[in-house]
Write an enzyme that holds these catalytic residues in place. Sequence first.
Site, PDB file in Angstrom:
ATOM      1  N   SER A 178      21.816   9.133  -7.125  1.00 21.91           N
ATOM      2  CA  SER A 178      21.236   9.788  -5.964  1.00 21.91           C
ATOM      3  C   SER A 178      20.254   8.818  -5.332  1.00 21.91           C
ATOM      4  O   SER A 178      19.471   8.172  -6.034  1.00 21.91           O
ATOM      5  CB  SER A 178      20.536  11.072  -6.387  1.00 21.91           C
ATOM      6  OG  SER A 178      20.024  11.730  -5.243  1.00 21.91           O
ATOM      7  N   GLU A 179      20.305   8.702  -3.992  1.00 17.46           N
ATOM      8  CA  GLU A 179      19.564   7.613  -3.350  1.00 17.46           C
ATOM      9  C   GLU A 179      18.053   7.731  -3.455  1.00 17.46           C
ATOM     10  O   GLU A 179      17.345   6.766  -3.203  1.00 17.46           O
ATOM     11  CB  GLU A 179      20.000   7.445  -1.887  1.00 17.46           C
ATOM     12  CG  GLU A 179      19.794   8.655  -1.009  1.00 17.46           C
ATOM     13  CD  GLU A 179      21.060   9.494  -0.890  1.00 17.46           C
ATOM     14  OE1 GLU A 179      21.766   9.641  -1.903  1.00 17.46           O
ATOM     15  OE2 GLU A 179      21.324  10.005   0.213  1.00 17.46           O
ATOM     16  N   ASN A 180      17.543   8.913  -3.829  1.00 13.62           N
ATOM     17  CA  ASN A 180      16.099   8.999  -4.023  1.00 13.62           C
ATOM     18  C   ASN A 180      15.648   8.366  -5.337  1.00 13.62           C
ATOM     19  O   ASN A 180      14.455   8.367  -5.635  1.00 13.62           O
ATOM     20  CB  ASN A 180      15.598  10.449  -3.915  1.00 13.62           C
ATOM     21  CG  ASN A 180      16.310  11.395  -4.847  1.00 13.62           C
ATOM     22  OD1 ASN A 180      17.506  11.225  -5.108  1.00 13.62           O
ATOM     23  ND2 ASN A 180      15.611  12.372  -5.360  1.00 13.62           N
TER      24      ASN A 180
END
Lengths: 219, 219, 224, 224
Positions: free
Chosen positions: D50-52
């Site tokens: 997940s890009e976070n």
Amino acid sequence: MKNKLISVEQAIEMIPDGAVLMIGGFLGDGTPELLVDGLIKAGKKNLTVIANDTAFPDRGIGKLIANKLVKKVIVSHIGTNPETQKQMIEGTLEVELVPQGTLAERVRAGGFGLGGILTPTGVGTVVENGKQKITINGKEFLVETALKADFALIKAKKADFLGNLVFNYTARNFNPLMAFAGNVTIVEVDELVPVGGIDPNEVHVPHAVVDYIVRGNAK
Amino acid sequence: MKNKLISVEQAIEMIPDGAVLMIGGFLGDGTPELLVDGLIKAGKKNLTVIANDTAFPDRGIGKLIANKLVKKVIVSHIGTNPETQKQMIEGTLEVELVPQGTLAERVRAGGFGLGGILTPTGVGTVVENGKQKITINGKEFLVETALKADFALIKAKKADFLGNLVFNYTARNFNPLMAFAGNVTIVEVDELVPVGGIDPNEVHVPHAVVDYIVRGNAK
Amino acid sequence: MIQDPKIGRTVIAKRVALELKDGDIVNLGIGIPTLVANYIPKGVTVFFQSENGILGMGPAPEPGYEHPNLTNAGGSPVTFLPGAAAFDSATSFGLIRGGHVDITVLGGLQVDEEGHLANWMIPGKLIPGMGGAMDLVTGAKRVIVAMTHIEKNGASKIVKKCTLPLTSVRRVDLIVTNMAVIEVTEKGLLLKEIAPQTTLDEVLKYTEASLIVPEQVPTMPVSL
Amino acid sequence: MIQDPKIGRTVIAKRVALELKDGDIVNLGIGIPTLVANYIPKGVTVFFQSENGILGMGPAPEPGYEHPNLTNAGGSPVTFLPGAAAFDSATSFGLIRGGHVDITVLGGLQVDEEGHLANWMIPGKLIPGMGGAMDLVTGAKRVIVAMTHIEKNGASKIVKKCTLPLTSVRRVDLIVTNMAVIEVTEKGLLLKEIAPQTTLDEVLKYTEASLIVPEQVPTMPVSL
């Protein structure tokens, strides 16, 4: 030696109207809420905010927007905060949209003394408007320039008194990058430990870039 | 799912003569010595080595030079290995010198999908020869391009079976950067732990970039 | 002039140490700069950064306490002081290039009237490579060159214009030698102090570059 | 064609799931792509990025187990699977841009005959921002667009040429809709499969772009 520990009020006093702020967090996760609340309480004006997103109207950076403290945001996403879109349409808030990976690298470049980076992201899209392009081995890249801020307001899980920082899970996000890129970096921490209380291998950000520490409300 | 654990011999077998290798370490601290020894034992030829330095004739990357496996090095420093200088003067070894901070960023850029970075380092010196320059806000920067390798040979203190990595103190240096920049990344580790045995906050390199794991000799 | 080379090096190190301020982040190069760590003034706490990836580096360990994964940029064993942090090479040079290192002290081969430093190669003779020197000179907030004033053959290392390849076009801030302290200013090289046992005439004789010489030039405030 | 929108979304998610291979690093966008996680084939282990800033993301926690510092890119609480790793945003996009993510599944507003995707804004109407989408499409090894075939007003989302701003000039690899599976090839859009309860005529009717239609087009191998 300078004691970096200050109160929220002391931190906020340093920040003038019109300041350029980097603020950590991803949809509110990892945003220094006490510092955000302090800005609102003090009624700061005309702020420029560099952040991943504008979160929600009642959370994180979103509160600054809802309270109309901000004249410009440089962010990757505003979709979760209708207030941002409303003010943008009304013309009271300038919104500069930057691809998230590019934003991360621009912030890092600012803190790391680079002029910028070359990225394939955005080539051939509206993102390339007004930007220099460079071809390397036949492939085009955008020149994306470094970002700096007057103040970086970040959130960490843990700090020692020197300012060595450890972040927590997805609350890390832009915080370590911004720590380097603020001319003054203020960190809100949930846990303060003695100097020497963090394994050198586990420090995420070395204290050299941290100017002030504010105690947060541990959750 | 693929088991990433292989023997040194299996690792070395994959590497052809003439390969471009990134090898971690700083004057030997943090170099995968078993993999280096494996290259020598197998008598690999015409290697190109990207590394911080060429260490010492009897240690780390220096052994590859002393055993004449290398046709070219891209490094920041060769001063501690007289053998490197000797072969350079004899014309049997090509040496490309890169400022250390620039080398770190070029390797990182390769692994991170950037075309390169803009740095003030080297402007106005021989380092700028043949390079593009870009002016941003009146300040000149060199365009330094990304580096990739066929194989990255790195050393970690600890890995889980998936390949999540933790490095130790100054043995970290170029290793995490190279982990991303190798088309195939092989890590030599001193300690192998079960999957789930590393706190997610303490992982230095996520397993996505690690292809193979070799057991090292713990010190 | 100071005849004993060892005393000369000590004088340089002691004088540079006086430039360090409480809380400074400091990077010391190999050679004479390394000696500076021995003379930090009382009451001053500084943090040593080493480009191989550490902040909070302490002195060499007692024999038997060396750890292979805790070394300085010269490859020698060092120790941690409380609050130390380890990081990768990109972060290390992020600190350096990004202006987060307050002072770097580097050796020199030549410094010229413009404050340009050459310290990484002698073409055709010595090519160790620039290592981290180019980034340090370009990025540190303050650059101090700590070197002997003259070469073994008597040639001045403070020259009109560097003949050796430059380390950076960024001017150094201060030059500390076994004969003088010289500040690099917009107007040129300003003689600030003269070493003990040294005369102004000696300084001028062994300095190829033009010096701005104030009426009063104090002696370096260091003991021999 | 499938009338129930919910069944349509499920068919898309199930079909995309069949593209995932054992060991894949996978990034799922918000919306329909998120559903893909529910249909991973047996015996296949994939790792969700997940890009976070997380690799090894698990499903939503049981009520009461939510942690404010463990969220997905939509801000919702998630969990760790064994072997998870957390990292900063630059590293997260280093994985994405650097080609270390095997597959990204993204929603779409339009895909055109060249395989170009538009999915981040409708000028004058909807400007959420690109978030991580531009980096994902540019950098992931394989890009799959998971979207409904047509808009609510009946307009085709598979168009001759995108009229909305592009997400990237990088071609997507596969389009999976509630009506068809379409592969982007050098020669154009190749119809690979047709959804259950759907005819070729319906696919052609609701596809603005030209399709290459083989003699035999199988039905998607998914249960309703």
